[in-house]
Design a protein around this motif. Structure first.
Motif, PDB file in Angstrom:
ATOM      1  N   LYS A   1      13.027   6.641  -1.422  1.00 55.82           N
ATOM      2  CA  LYS A   1      13.875   7.441  -0.541  1.00 55.82           C
ATOM      3  C   LYS A   1      13.378   7.305   0.899  1.00 55.82           C
ATOM      4  CE  LYS A   1      15.952  11.989  -1.244  1.00 55.82           C
ATOM      5  NZ  LYS A   1      15.539  13.277  -1.831  1.00 55.82           N
ATOM      6  N   LYS A   2      12.061   7.394   1.041  1.00 56.45           N
ATOM      7  CA  LYS A   2      11.434   7.270   2.367  1.00 56.45           C
ATOM      8  C   LYS A   2      11.752   5.915   2.994  1.00 56.45           C
ATOM      9  CE  LYS A   2       7.314   9.849   2.962  1.00 56.45           C
ATOM     10  NZ  LYS A   2       5.882   9.918   2.613  1.00 56.45           N
ATOM     11  N   LEU A   3      11.815   4.884   2.159  1.00 52.88           N
ATOM     12  CA  LEU A   3      12.117   3.545   2.659  1.00 52.88           C
ATOM     13  C   LEU A   3      13.611   3.370   2.952  1.00 52.88           C
ATOM     14  CD1 LEU A   3       9.781   1.422   0.364  1.00 52.88           C
ATOM     15  CD2 LEU A   3       9.635   1.586   2.849  1.00 52.88           C
ATOM     16  N   GLY A   4      14.400   4.383   2.580  1.00 56.96           N
ATOM     17  CA  GLY A   4      15.819   4.356   2.933  1.00 56.96           C
ATOM     18  C   GLY A   4      16.763   3.793   1.871  1.00 56.96           C
ATOM     19  N   TYR A   5      16.256   3.542   0.665  1.00 58.09           N
ATOM     20  CA  TYR A   5      17.137   3.000  -0.374  1.00 58.09           C
ATOM     21  C   TYR A   5      17.960   4.116  -1.011  1.00 58.09           C
ATOM     22  CZ  TYR A   5      14.527  -1.263   0.188  1.00 58.09           C
ATOM     23  OH  TYR A   5      13.953  -2.379   0.726  1.00 58.09           O
TER      24      TYR A   5
ATOM     25  N   SER B   1       5.245   2.238 -10.034  1.00 55.88           N
ATOM     26  CA  SER B   1       5.030   2.628  -8.637  1.00 55.88           C
ATOM     27  C   SER B   1       6.313   2.557  -7.819  1.00 55.88           C
ATOM     28  CB  SER B   1       4.006   1.685  -8.012  1.00 55.88           C
ATOM     29  OG  SER B   1       4.565   0.378  -7.929  1.00 55.88           O
ATOM     30  N   GLY B   2       7.284   1.780  -8.294  1.00 56.03           N
ATOM     31  CA  GLY B   2       8.517   1.576  -7.538  1.00 56.03           C
ATOM     32  C   GLY B   2       8.485   0.318  -6.685  1.00 56.03           C
TER      33      GLY B   2
ATOM     34  N   SER C   1       0.826  -1.216   0.000  1.00 52.97           N
ATOM     35  CA  SER C   1       0.000   0.000   0.000  1.00 52.97           C
ATOM     36  C   SER C   1       0.862   1.269   0.000  1.00 52.97           C
ATOM     37  CB  SER C   1      -0.966   0.000   1.182  1.00 52.97           C
ATOM     38  OG  SER C   1      -0.279   0.269   2.374  1.00 52.97           O
ATOM     39  N   LEU C   2       2.125   1.140   0.407  1.00 53.40           N
ATOM     40  CA  LEU C   2       3.047   2.287   0.365  1.00 53.40           C
ATOM     41  C   LEU C   2       3.302   2.760  -1.060  1.00 53.40           C
ATOM     42  CD1 LEU C   2       5.799   1.073   2.884  1.00 53.40           C
ATOM     43  CD2 LEU C   2       3.964   2.704   3.311  1.00 53.40           C
ATOM     44  N   PHE C   3       3.005   1.881  -2.028  1.00 51.69           N
ATOM     45  CA  PHE C   3       3.263   2.199  -3.434  1.00 51.69           C
ATOM     46  C   PHE C   3       1.982   2.559  -4.190  1.00 51.69           C
ATOM     47  CE2 PHE C   3       6.596  -0.388  -1.768  1.00 51.69           C
ATOM     48  CZ  PHE C   3       7.742   0.206  -2.249  1.00 51.69           C
ATOM     49  N   MET C   4       0.910   2.727  -3.428  1.00 54.72           N
ATOM     50  CA  MET C   4      -0.372   3.053  -4.042  1.00 54.72           C
ATOM     51  C   MET C   4      -0.940   4.284  -3.348  1.00 54.72           C
ATOM     52  SD  MET C   4      -1.604  -0.927  -4.119  1.00 54.72           S
ATOM     53  CE  MET C   4      -3.163  -0.769  -4.967  1.00 54.72           C
ATOM     54  N   ASP C   5      -1.624   5.134  -4.124  1.00 51.07           N
ATOM     55  CA  ASP C   5      -2.162   6.330  -3.482  1.00 51.07           C
ATOM     56  C   ASP C   5      -3.553   6.696  -4.001  1.00 51.07           C
ATOM     57  OD1 ASP C   5      -1.548   7.232  -5.994  1.00 51.07           O
ATOM     58  OD2 ASP C   5       0.022   8.608  -5.358  1.00 51.07           O
TER      59      ASP C   5
ATOM     60  N   ILE D   1       7.078   8.058 -17.802  1.00 56.94           N
ATOM     61  CA  ILE D   1       6.103   9.043 -17.293  1.00 56.94           C
ATOM     62  C   ILE D   1       6.677   9.755 -16.065  1.00 56.94           C
ATOM     63  CG2 ILE D   1       3.771   9.387 -16.362  1.00 56.94           C
ATOM     64  CD1 ILE D   1       2.896   6.968 -18.056  1.00 56.94           C
ATOM     65  N   ARG D   2       6.926  11.018 -16.240  1.00 55.06           N
ATOM     66  CA  ARG D   2       7.610  11.831 -15.231  1.00 55.06           C
ATOM     67  C   ARG D   2       6.972  11.746 -13.838  1.00 55.06           C
ATOM     68  NH1 ARG D   2      10.971  16.119 -15.124  1.00 55.06           N
ATOM     69  NH2 ARG D   2      10.647  17.501 -13.355  1.00 55.06           N
ATOM     70  N   GLU D   3       5.642  11.920 -13.798  1.00 60.09           N
ATOM     71  CA  GLU D   3       4.942  11.947 -12.503  1.00 60.09           C
ATOM     72  C   GLU D   3       5.120  10.627 -11.745  1.00 60.09           C
ATOM     73  OE1 GLU D   3       3.770  12.902 -15.403  1.00 60.09           O
ATOM     74  OE2 GLU D   3       3.131  14.971 -15.171  1.00 60.09           O
ATOM     75  N   LEU D   4       5.071   9.519 -12.471  1.00 63.23           N
ATOM     76  CA  LEU D   4       5.228   8.219 -11.812  1.00 63.23           C
ATOM     77  C   LEU D   4       6.641   8.069 -11.261  1.00 63.23           C
ATOM     78  CD1 LEU D   4       3.282   5.801 -14.200  1.00 63.23           C
ATOM     79  CD2 LEU D   4       2.574   6.650 -11.967  1.00 63.23           C
ATOM     80  N   SER D   5       7.620   8.472 -12.040  1.00 65.60           N
ATOM     81  CA  SER D   5       9.008   8.383 -11.574  1.00 65.60           C
ATOM     82  C   SER D   5       9.215   9.220 -10.317  1.00 65.60           C
ATOM     83  CB  SER D   5       9.974   8.842 -12.670  1.00 65.60           C
ATOM     84  OG  SER D   5      11.301   8.818 -12.184  1.00 65.60           O
ATOM     85  N   LEU D   6       8.692  10.438 -10.326  1.00 66.04           N
ATOM     86  CA  LEU D   6       8.891  11.328  -9.170  1.00 66.04           C
ATOM     87  C   LEU D   6       8.271  10.744  -7.900  1.00 66.04           C
ATOM     88  CD1 LEU D   6       8.384  14.825 -10.842  1.00 66.04           C
ATOM     89  CD2 LEU D   6      10.531  13.665 -10.264  1.00 66.04           C
ATOM     90  N   LYS D   7       7.087  10.158  -8.053  1.00 67.81           N
ATOM     91  CA  LYS D   7       6.430   9.545  -6.887  1.00 67.81           C
ATOM     92  C   LYS D   7       7.241   8.339  -6.389  1.00 67.81           C
ATOM     93  CE  LYS D   7       1.738  10.061  -8.253  1.00 67.81           C
ATOM     94  NZ  LYS D   7       0.360   9.574  -8.167  1.00 67.81           N
ATOM     95  N   ALA D   8       7.723   7.523  -7.326  1.00 67.76           N
ATOM     96  CA  ALA D   8       8.512   6.344  -6.945  1.00 67.76           C
ATOM     97  C   ALA D   8       9.801   6.775  -6.249  1.00 67.76           C
ATOM     98  CB  ALA D   8       8.818   5.502  -8.184  1.00 67.76           C
ATOM     99  N   GLN D   9      10.403   7.844  -6.734  1.00 68.74           N
ATOM    100  CA  GLN D   9      11.645   8.348  -6.125  1.00 68.74           C
ATOM    101  C   GLN D   9      11.413   8.707  -4.665  1.00 68.74           C
ATOM    102  OE1 GLN D   9      13.774  11.329  -8.455  1.00 68.74           O
ATOM    103  NE2 GLN D   9      13.064  10.428 -10.357  1.00 68.74           N
TER     104      GLN D   9
END
Ligand code: SAH
Length: 195
Positions: free
Chosen positions: A101-105, A69-70, A16-20, A89-97
């Motif tokens: 990052k939040k997960l610490g990778y 989604s990443g 669910s962390l990868f879905m919004d 798709i820019r928006e998808l990449s930015l969200k995945a980034q």
């Protein structure tokens, strides 16, 4: 990569962390769901089996085409040394980034652009995984695969594909195996359906 480790990670990672969107509450179901822009997050069991087939290791460099989604990217980042992931798709990449990052990778490099041409600057790759479907295997990806490397890619028609495991032997010869029938969204770009 030990099977037990992969399974443990698979169980611990909250999809669910990868879905919004409104599908978030169904994140635990083994289905693909829309993530916007006409794209989907793959079903967990398929992400698991594709990761397993890649035979990852902590000293390997991986190229992923179709960040989406990443979610798949997190598996790669967990079990490989470095991940280069390309999303058109820019928006998808930015969200995945943001999510990764939040997960610490900190071992993932992102690119926004046409991944059907690979990411030549960082070649060769020990592993390549394509999470969008092509009509045929893009030549640049085979070229950017290291001898001894493996690639997983869905190839076929727009409606259904075969998941292929492609191995480049040490002498450069390429062999391929059909793993299973799958359905992915289409790979766009120069070596995808826009060719
Ligand atoms: N692995 C992803 C699945 C994403 S669906 C996940 O688990 O969420 C496939 C993704 O491939 C989509 O986000 C789509 O925009 C992207 N894509 C399609 N063609 C592409 C191309 N030529 N280069 C890079 N990304 C592409």
């Amino acid at each position: 990569m030990e099977r037990e480790e992969l399974y443990k990670f698979f169980k611990s990672l909250d999809r669910s962390l990868f879905m919004d969107n409104e599908y978030k509450e169904y994140a635990h179901c083994d289905n693909a769901f829309p993530i916007g822009y006409g794209q989907t997050i793959s079903q967990p069991s398929l992400v698991y089996s594709m990761t397993e087939k890649l035979k990852l290791d902590k000293d390997l460099k991986v190229l992923e085409i179709g960040t989406g989604s990443g979610y798949q990217t997190a598996f790669l980042a967990e079990f490989a040394k470095e991940v280069y992931t390309v999303e058109i798709i820019r928006e998808l990449s930015l969200k995945a980034q943001e999510r990764l990052k939040k997960l610490g990778y900190d071992n993932v490099k992102f690119k926004i652009g046409d991944g059907s041409q690979g990411w030549p600057e960082h070649q060769p790759y020990d592993r390549i995984i394509v999470t969008a479907a092509a009509g045929r295997v893009p030549d640049p990806l085979v070229e950017q695969l290291k001898p001894g490397g493996r690639m997983i890619i869905p190839v076929g028609e727009r409606s259904i594909q075969n998941l292929l495991l492609i191995e480049k032997k040490d002498d450069g010869t390429v062999v391929q195996e059909n793993l299973e029938p799958v359905v992915f969204v289409e790979l766009k770009g120069r070596y995808g359906w826009d060719r």
